[in-house]
Design a protein around this motif. Structure first.
Motif, PDB file in Angstrom:
ATOM      1  N   THR A 124      33.766  12.268   2.001  1.00  0.00           N
ATOM      2  CA  THR A 124      31.725  12.381   0.856  1.00  0.00           C
ATOM      3  C   THR A 124      30.715  11.933   2.202  1.00  0.00           C
ATOM      4  N   LYS A 125      29.284  11.900   2.035  1.00  0.00           N
ATOM      5  CA  LYS A 125      28.316  11.988   2.502  1.00  0.00           C
ATOM      6  C   LYS A 125      28.095  10.239   2.866  1.00  0.00           C
ATOM      7  N   THR A 126      28.684   9.619   1.796  1.00  0.00           N
ATOM      8  CA  THR A 126      28.230   7.971   2.331  1.00  0.00           C
ATOM      9  C   THR A 126      29.487   8.071   3.701  1.00  0.00           C
ATOM     10  N   GLU A 127      30.441   9.269   3.393  1.00  0.00           N
ATOM     11  CA  GLU A 127      31.784   7.837   4.096  1.00  0.00           C
ATOM     12  C   GLU A 127      31.018   8.031   4.953  1.00  0.00           C
ATOM     13  N   GLY A 128      30.606   9.941   5.449  1.00  0.00           N
ATOM     14  CA  GLY A 128      30.166  10.091   7.145  1.00  0.00           C
ATOM     15  C   GLY A 128      31.446  11.059   7.894  1.00  0.00           C
ATOM     16  N   TYR A 129      31.507  10.225   8.514  1.00  0.00           N
ATOM     17  CA  TYR A 129      33.041  10.410  10.063  1.00  0.00           C
ATOM     18  C   TYR A 129      33.658   9.860   9.965  1.00  0.00           C
ATOM     19  N   ARG A 130      33.846   8.427   8.960  1.00  0.00           N
ATOM     20  CA  ARG A 130      34.929   6.823   9.619  1.00  0.00           C
ATOM     21  C   ARG A 130      36.106   8.049   8.752  1.00  0.00           C
ATOM     22  N   PRO A 131      37.166   7.104   9.807  1.00  0.00           N
ATOM     23  CA  PRO A 131      38.433   8.079   9.473  1.00  0.00           C
ATOM     24  C   PRO A 131      38.680   6.546   8.023  1.00  0.00           C
ATOM     25  N   PRO A 132      39.551   7.391   6.774  1.00  0.00           N
ATOM     26  CA  PRO A 132      40.888   8.458   6.874  1.00  0.00           C
ATOM     27  C   PRO A 132      39.941  10.091   6.442  1.00  0.00           C
ATOM     28  N   ALA A 133      40.584  11.396   6.396  1.00  0.00           N
ATOM     29  CA  ALA A 133      39.794  12.060   5.749  1.00  0.00           C
ATOM     30  C   ALA A 133      41.055  11.797   4.416  1.00  0.00           C
ATOM     31  N   TYR A 134      40.026  12.488   3.172  1.00  0.00           N
ATOM     32  CA  TYR A 134      41.196  12.545   2.094  1.00  0.00           C
ATOM     33  C   TYR A 134      41.432  13.990   1.758  1.00  0.00           C
ATOM     34  N   TRP A 135      42.365  14.746   2.384  1.00  0.00           N
ATOM     35  CA  TRP A 135      42.595  15.414   1.981  1.00  0.00           C
ATOM     36  C   TRP A 135      43.550  15.426   1.052  1.00  0.00           C
ATOM     37  N   ASP A 136      44.519  15.104   0.256  1.00  0.00           N
ATOM     38  CA  ASP A 136      44.446  15.134  -0.782  1.00  0.00           C
ATOM     39  C   ASP A 136      43.974  15.182  -2.177  1.00  0.00           C
ATOM     40  N   TRP A 137      42.019  15.084  -1.767  1.00  0.00           N
ATOM     41  CA  TRP A 137      41.378  15.493  -2.514  1.00  0.00           C
ATOM     42  C   TRP A 137      41.437  16.812  -2.169  1.00  0.00           C
ATOM     43  N   ILE A 138      42.101  17.585  -1.244  1.00  0.00           N
ATOM     44  CA  ILE A 138      41.170  18.870  -1.194  1.00  0.00           C
ATOM     45  C   ILE A 138      42.239  20.060  -1.905  1.00  0.00           C
ATOM     46  N   LYS A 139      43.226  19.227  -2.304  1.00  0.00           N
ATOM     47  CA  LYS A 139      44.884  19.737  -3.120  1.00  0.00           C
ATOM     48  C   LYS A 139      44.194  19.484  -4.527  1.00  0.00           C
ATOM     49  N   LYS A 140      43.585  18.563  -5.137  1.00  0.00           N
ATOM     50  CA  LYS A 140      43.417  18.972  -6.363  1.00  0.00           C
ATOM     51  C   LYS A 140      42.077  19.884  -6.336  1.00  0.00           C
ATOM     52  N   ILE A 141      41.505  20.122  -5.552  1.00  0.00           N
ATOM     53  CA  ILE A 141      40.293  20.945  -5.781  1.00  0.00           C
ATOM     54  C   ILE A 141      40.773  22.406  -5.380  1.00  0.00           C
ATOM     55  N   LYS A 142      41.840  22.511  -4.784  1.00  0.00           N
ATOM     56  CA  LYS A 142      42.877  23.828  -4.710  1.00  0.00           C
ATOM     57  C   LYS A 142      43.401  24.019  -6.218  1.00  0.00           C
ATOM     58  N   ALA A 143      43.955  23.409  -6.898  1.00  0.00           N
ATOM     59  CA  ALA A 143      44.848  23.242  -7.902  1.00  0.00           C
ATOM     60  C   ALA A 143      43.949  23.976  -9.608  1.00  0.00           C
ATOM     61  N   VAL A 144      42.317  24.063  -9.161  1.00  0.00           N
ATOM     62  CA  VAL A 144      41.194  23.745 -10.062  1.00  0.00           C
ATOM     63  C   VAL A 144      40.214  25.285  -9.794  1.00  0.00           C
ATOM     64  N   THR A 145      40.555  25.935  -8.619  1.00  0.00           N
ATOM     65  CA  THR A 145      39.749  26.764  -8.716  1.00  0.00           C
ATOM     66  C   THR A 145      40.274  28.021  -8.269  1.00  0.00           C
ATOM     67  N   ARG A 146      40.719  29.206  -7.736  1.00  0.00           N
ATOM     68  CA  ARG A 146      40.870  30.003  -7.335  1.00  0.00           C
ATOM     69  C   ARG A 146      40.501  31.091  -5.977  1.00  0.00           C
ATOM     70  N   LEU A 147      39.495  30.118  -5.314  1.00  0.00           N
ATOM     71  CA  LEU A 147      39.395  30.610  -4.400  1.00  0.00           C
ATOM     72  C   LEU A 147      39.887  30.163  -3.181  1.00  0.00           C
ATOM     73  N   PRO A 148      40.417  30.897  -2.480  1.00  0.00           N
ATOM     74  CA  PRO A 148      40.402  30.460  -1.044  1.00  0.00           C
ATOM     75  C   PRO A 148      40.033  29.405  -0.194  1.00  0.00           C
ATOM     76  N   VAL A 149      41.052  28.321   0.117  1.00  0.00           N
ATOM     77  CA  VAL A 149      40.134  26.797   0.064  1.00  0.00           C
ATOM     78  C   VAL A 149      40.377  26.741   1.962  1.00  0.00           C
TER      79      VAL A 149
END
Length: 312
Positions: A171-196
Motif C-alpha cells: 500500500t501507499k502507507t507501507e511505502g517501500y518497507r519489506p515485505p512485499a505482499y505478492w500473495d495479494w497479486i495472486k488474488k487480483i489475478k484470480a478476479v481479472t482477465r488482465l495480464p498482471v
C-alpha cells in the motif's frame, strides 16, 4: 517471461534507461510520469521526459519506451494520452501508484486508490481516446492506507478496458518497507482477465522465483533492484551471475560520457552519489565509493576515483 524497467521519478530518466537497456534483459521501459492537471500539454513536455520519441520511442539499444501519465481528470488525461500516441508512444501507462506526498496532495498517484469509480473513469476515458491497437496499461499499489479496495480497484480497471496491470505489492502507507505482499497479486489475478505484472522487493534471482510462485505471475517489473544490480534483468532470467564490482565500476565510468539525443548527463556527479545509495545493498564497495566522492563536484574527479577503486 517479460521483464519491465519501472518508472522511477527523478532517477530512471532517458540516460539511465539507455544504460540499463544496454546491459540488457529488458522488454519494455516506462517513463517518469508526465503530470497532467487541467490542460493539454505542449509537445516539448513529452519530448523532455521521453526523448526516445526521436528514435521511434525506443532506447538506443532498441527497447520500447512507453509514456506514463499521472493526474486525476479523465478528460485531460485522455487528451494528453492522444498526444502521447500521436507523437509515437507505443501505448500509454497510467500512474495510480506514486506514493510521494507532493503528488498525493494534488490528487495524483496512489491517493486515487481510495476512489474506485474515478479509477474506472480515468482508464475508460483514456481507453476511448487511444487507438484500439495500442495498449492502455495501469500501475497500482494494493491500496492507500489498507488493502480493502485492492480487488475492487483491479476489477474496475479491467472493466474500464485496460490492456495490462502492474501491481506493486504494498500500500501507499507501507511505502517501500519489506515485505512485499505478492500473495495479494495472486488474488487480483484470480478476479481479472488482465495480464498482471508483479512488482516490489525483487533484488535477485531467488526473489524473482519466490515472487512468481507467490503471485502466479510470469512477468515482472523491477526498479530499485535494477539500480542495486544493473544486470538484474539478465540475472533473474538465469543468463548471468550478479555483475562484478570491476564491471560495474566501468559501467559507472561509461555513464559519465553518455550522450543521447543531445543530452550528456549534466547531473552526473549528483546522480552517481544518489546511485550509491542503491548499490550499497549489493556491493559493500559502494559505501567506500560514496565516502570518497561525496564532496567532489566534477565528473572527471569522480571517474578517477572509480578507476582507482576498481584498479582500471
Amino acid at each position: 517471461m517479460r521483464v519491465y524497467l519501472a518508472p522511477m521519478e527523478g532517477v530512471v530518466d532517458h540516460l539511465m534507461r539507455d544504460m540499463l537497456t544496454r546491459v540488457g534483459g529488458f522488454d519494455l521501459c516506462v517513463t517518469e510520469f508526465v503530470r497532467v492537471v487541467d490542460q493539454k500539454l505542449p509537445h516539448k513536455t513529452f519530448y523532455r521526459l521521453c526523448p526516445e520519441l526521436h528514435n521511434d520511442c525506443k532506447t538506443p539499444s532498441g527497447v520500447p519506451v512507453k509514456i506514463q501519465l499521472l493526474g486525476q481528470h479523465p478528460e485531460w488525461l485522455a487528451e494528453n494520452a492522444m498526444t502521447a500516441v500521436e507523437l509515437g508512444s507505443p501505448g500509454v501507462d497510467l500512474n495510480f501508484g506514486c506514493p510521494a506526498k507532493t503528488v498525493n496532495k494534488s490528487k495524483g498517484g496512489a491517493v486515487l486508490l481510495q476512489y474506485t469509480q474515478q479509477l474506472h473513469d480515468i482508464v475508460y476515458a483514456v481507453r476511448q481516446a487511444v487507438p484500439a491497437h495500442l495498449p492502455v496499461t495501469a500501475k497500482i499499489r494494493l491500496g492507500y492506507e489498507d488493502k480493502s479496495l485492492a480487488i475492487d480497484n483491479a476489477v474496475a480497471i479491467d472493466e474500464a478496458g485496460a490492456s495490462e496491470l502492474v501491481v506493486h505489492a504494498r500500500t501507499k502507507t507501507e511505502g517501500y518497507r519489506p515485505p512485499a505482499y505478492w500473495d495479494w497479486i495472486k488474488k487480483i489475478k484470480a478476479v481479472t482477465r488482465l495480464p498482471v505484472i508483479a512488482n516490489g522487493e525483487i533484488w535477485n534471482h531467488d526473489d524473482a522465483v519466490r515472487c512468481m510462485q507467490a503471485s502466479g505471475c510470469d512477468d515482472l517489473m523491477i526498479g530499485r533492484g535494477a539500480l542495486a544490480m544493473p544486470n538484474l534483468a539478465r540475472h533473474i532470467r538465469g543468463e548471468e551471475a550478479p555483475m562484478a564490482w570491476q564491471d560495474l565500476s566501468q559501467l559507472l565510468i561509461d555513464y559519465s560520457g553518455y550522450e543521447i539525443f543531445g543530452d550528456k548527463g549534466r547531473y552526473y556527479p549528483n546522480r552517481i552519489k544518489q546511485w550509491c545509495g542503491y548499490l550499497k545493498r549489493q556491493y559493500p564497495q559502494a559505501e567506500t565509493l560514496f565516502s570518497n566522492i561525496r564532496r567532489l563536484q566534477k565528473a572527471d574527479e569522480i571517474v578517477n576515483v572509480l578507476r582507482q577503486s576498481a584498479h582500471l
